[in-house]
Design a protein around this motif. Structure first.
Motif, PDB file in Angstrom:
ATOM      1  N   GLN A  18       0.844  -1.192   0.000  1.00 20.77           N
ATOM      2  CA  GLN A  18       0.000   0.000   0.000  1.00 20.77           C
ATOM      3  C   GLN A  18       0.882   1.245   0.000  1.00 20.77           C
ATOM      4  OE1 GLN A  18      -3.423   0.545  -0.050  1.00 20.77           O
ATOM      5  NE2 GLN A  18      -3.515  -1.638  -0.543  1.00 20.77           N
ATOM      6  N   ILE A  19       0.315   2.358  -0.466  1.00 23.08           N
ATOM      7  CA  ILE A  19       1.037   3.625  -0.461  1.00 23.08           C
ATOM      8  C   ILE A  19       0.260   4.661   0.347  1.00 23.08           C
ATOM      9  CG2 ILE A  19       2.154   3.209  -2.683  1.00 23.08           C
ATOM     10  CD1 ILE A  19       0.087   5.164  -3.909  1.00 23.08           C
ATOM     11  N   ALA A  20       0.974   5.690   0.772  1.00 25.80           N
ATOM     12  CA  ALA A  20       0.367   6.809   1.494  1.00 25.80           C
ATOM     13  C   ALA A  20       1.061   8.086   1.059  1.00 25.80           C
ATOM     14  CB  ALA A  20       0.510   6.624   2.999  1.00 25.80           C
ATOM     15  N   SER A  21       0.311   9.154   1.102  1.00 27.13           N
ATOM     16  CA  SER A  21       0.862  10.466   0.768  1.00 27.13           C
ATOM     17  C   SER A  21       0.592  11.403   1.927  1.00 27.13           C
ATOM     18  CB  SER A  21       0.205  10.997  -0.509  1.00 27.13           C
ATOM     19  OG  SER A  21       0.676  12.292  -0.778  1.00 27.13           O
ATOM     20  N   GLY A  22       1.645  11.854   2.560  1.00 23.74           N
ATOM     21  CA  GLY A  22       1.501  12.811   3.645  1.00 23.74           C
ATOM     22  C   GLY A  22       1.500  12.163   5.012  1.00 23.74           C
TER      23      GLY A  22
ATOM     24  N   THR B  93       0.527  14.999  24.095  1.00 23.67           N
ATOM     25  CA  THR B  93       1.622  14.166  23.605  1.00 23.67           C
ATOM     26  C   THR B  93       1.568  14.148  22.078  1.00 23.67           C
ATOM     27  OG1 THR B  93       1.491  12.774  25.572  1.00 23.67           O
ATOM     28  CG2 THR B  93       2.670  11.870  23.657  1.00 23.67           C
ATOM     29  N   PRO B  94       2.652  14.538  21.411  1.00 21.97           N
ATOM     30  CA  PRO B  94       2.612  14.568  19.944  1.00 21.97           C
ATOM     31  C   PRO B  94       2.702  13.165  19.328  1.00 21.97           C
ATOM     32  CG  PRO B  94       4.776  15.212  20.724  1.00 21.97           C
ATOM     33  CD  PRO B  94       3.919  15.016  21.943  1.00 21.97           C
ATOM     34  N   PHE B  95       2.012  12.997  18.199  1.00 26.16           N
ATOM     35  CA  PHE B  95       2.121  11.758  17.438  1.00 26.16           C
ATOM     36  C   PHE B  95       1.888  12.059  15.964  1.00 26.16           C
ATOM     37  CE2 PHE B  95      -2.328  11.961  18.691  1.00 26.16           C
ATOM     38  CZ  PHE B  95      -3.034  11.522  17.584  1.00 26.16           C
ATOM     39  N   LEU B  96       2.274  11.104  15.115  1.00 30.96           N
ATOM     40  CA  LEU B  96       2.115  11.229  13.671  1.00 30.96           C
ATOM     41  C   LEU B  96       1.151  10.160  13.172  1.00 30.96           C
ATOM     42  CD1 LEU B  96       5.902  11.545  12.731  1.00 30.96           C
ATOM     43  CD2 LEU B  96       4.258  13.400  13.023  1.00 30.96           C
ATOM     44  N   VAL B  97       0.370  10.509  12.155  1.00 31.98           N
ATOM     45  CA  VAL B  97      -0.549   9.546  11.542  1.00 31.98           C
ATOM     46  C   VAL B  97      -0.264   9.499  10.051  1.00 31.98           C
ATOM     47  CG1 VAL B  97      -2.944   8.924  11.077  1.00 31.98           C
ATOM     48  CG2 VAL B  97      -2.344  10.041  13.241  1.00 31.98           C
ATOM     49  N   THR B  98      -0.008   8.293   9.556  1.00 30.82           N
ATOM     50  CA  THR B  98       0.152   8.060   8.119  1.00 30.82           C
ATOM     51  C   THR B  98      -1.061   7.258   7.665  1.00 30.82           C
ATOM     52  OG1 THR B  98       2.551   7.987   8.374  1.00 30.82           O
ATOM     53  CG2 THR B  98       1.650   7.085   6.337  1.00 30.82           C
ATOM     54  N   ARG B  99      -1.849   7.840   6.757  1.00 28.47           N
ATOM     55  CA  ARG B  99      -3.064   7.178   6.264  1.00 28.47           C
ATOM     56  C   ARG B  99      -2.784   6.573   4.896  1.00 28.47           C
ATOM     57  NH1 ARG B  99      -8.378   6.840   7.321  1.00 28.47           N
ATOM     58  NH2 ARG B  99      -9.798   6.658   5.556  1.00 28.47           N
TER      59      ARG B  99
ATOM     60  N   ASN C 231      -4.302   3.140   9.088  1.00 26.68           N
ATOM     61  CA  ASN C 231      -3.542   4.258   9.649  1.00 26.68           C
ATOM     62  C   ASN C 231      -2.416   3.744  10.518  1.00 26.68           C
ATOM     63  OD1 ASN C 231      -5.111   6.789   8.954  1.00 26.68           O
ATOM     64  ND2 ASN C 231      -6.722   5.479   9.798  1.00 26.68           N
ATOM     65  N   LEU C 232      -1.231   4.268  10.301  1.00 29.05           N
ATOM     66  CA  LEU C 232      -0.097   3.998  11.177  1.00 29.05           C
ATOM     67  C   LEU C 232       0.026   5.184  12.120  1.00 29.05           C
ATOM     68  CD1 LEU C 232       2.475   2.439  12.036  1.00 29.05           C
ATOM     69  CD2 LEU C 232       3.706   3.804  10.342  1.00 29.05           C
ATOM     70  N   VAL C 233      -0.015   4.922  13.425  1.00 28.72           N
ATOM     71  CA  VAL C 233       0.133   5.960  14.439  1.00 28.72           C
ATOM     72  C   VAL C 233       1.496   5.768  15.083  1.00 28.72           C
ATOM     73  CG1 VAL C 233      -0.782   6.908  16.584  1.00 28.72           C
ATOM     74  CG2 VAL C 233      -2.351   6.007  14.840  1.00 28.72           C
ATOM     75  N   GLU C 234       2.280   6.838  15.087  1.00 25.78           N
ATOM     76  CA  GLU C 234       3.656   6.759  15.592  1.00 25.78           C
ATOM     77  C   GLU C 234       3.883   7.830  16.650  1.00 25.78           C
ATOM     78  OE1 GLU C 234       8.221   7.528  14.012  1.00 25.78           O
ATOM     79  OE2 GLU C 234       6.574   7.470  12.580  1.00 25.78           O
ATOM     80  N   PHE C 235       4.318   7.387  17.823  1.00 30.98           N
ATOM     81  CA  PHE C 235       4.743   8.292  18.876  1.00 30.98           C
ATOM     82  C   PHE C 235       6.264   8.364  18.787  1.00 30.98           C
ATOM     83  CE2 PHE C 235       0.599   6.892  20.187  1.00 30.98           C
ATOM     84  CZ  PHE C 235       0.030   8.020  20.745  1.00 30.98           C
ATOM     85  N   GLU C 236       6.771   9.423  18.174  1.00 26.92           N
ATOM     86  CA  GLU C 236       8.203   9.528  17.883  1.00 26.92           C
ATOM     87  C   GLU C 236       9.071   9.507  19.135  1.00 26.92           C
ATOM     88  OE1 GLU C 236       9.269  11.866  13.954  1.00 26.92           O
ATOM     89  OE2 GLU C 236       8.069  13.107  15.312  1.00 26.92           O
TER      90      GLU C 236
ATOM     91  N   ILE D 218      -4.107   1.088  12.984  1.00 31.13           N
ATOM     92  CA  ILE D 218      -5.560   1.097  13.081  1.00 31.13           C
ATOM     93  C   ILE D 218      -6.051   0.721  11.681  1.00 31.13           C
ATOM     94  CG2 ILE D 218      -7.635   2.416  13.608  1.00 31.13           C
ATOM     95  CD1 ILE D 218      -5.848   4.199  15.386  1.00 31.13           C
ATOM     96  N   TYR D 219      -6.576  -0.492  11.563  1.00 33.89           N
ATOM     97  CA  TYR D 219      -6.957  -1.020  10.269  1.00 33.89           C
ATOM     98  C   TYR D 219      -8.282  -0.417   9.807  1.00 33.89           C
ATOM     99  CZ  TYR D 219      -3.332  -4.224  11.716  1.00 33.89           C
ATOM    100  OH  TYR D 219      -2.149  -4.750  12.167  1.00 33.89           O
TER     101      TYR D 219
END
Length: 124
Positions: free
Chosen positions: A52-56, A66-72, A78-83, A91-92
């Motif tokens: 699969q691919i994601a943009s952004g 608490t900051p986190f990143l979401v790649t959809r 969705n991949l949720v990353e706590f750096e 999250i499927y």
């Protein structure tokens, strides 16, 4: 003139903009996944024979800031990353329950060295 062109090409191909980083995750539902992040906000996710691919990447914060990143990804995952803590959750698309993933490995590779998927040819 040829020397300038040669130096320009060497500099271009050794530039960090051609590098990609990847992480290998182990999740309870998908087992082994490779998430690759490229320049210009492009990400890929590979598990088994799926891709699969994601943009952004979206930046967000929890209620306690608490900051986190979401790649959809295009399939709705969705991949949720706590750096800061290097914690990862998937999250499927068909679920609201986060799947805890564990970091197995990180690496960097050149874009020109990406592994290629070749579909097996059937015998006639």
């Amino acid at each position: 003139m040829k020397i300038v062109l040669l130096i320009s090409l060497i500099t271009l191909f050794s530039s960090p903009s051609f590098a990609a980083t990847a992480i290998k995750l182990s999740c309870s539902l998908r087992k082994n996944m490779t998430i690759s992040s490229f320049k210009y906000q492009l990400s890929t996710m590979k598990w088994g024979d799926r891709f699969q691919i994601a943009s952004g990447v979206k930046k967000a914060h929890t209620k306690d800031n608490t900051p986190f990143l979401v790649t959809r990804f295009k399939n709705g995952d969705n991949l949720v990353e706590f750096e800061e803590t290097q914690e990862y959750f998937m999250i499927y698309a068909d679920s609201d329950t986060p799947d805890r993933c564990y970091l197995k490995d990180t690496f960097t590779y050149e874009i020109i060295d990406l592994p290629r998927f070749h579909k097996a040819q059937t015998a006639s």
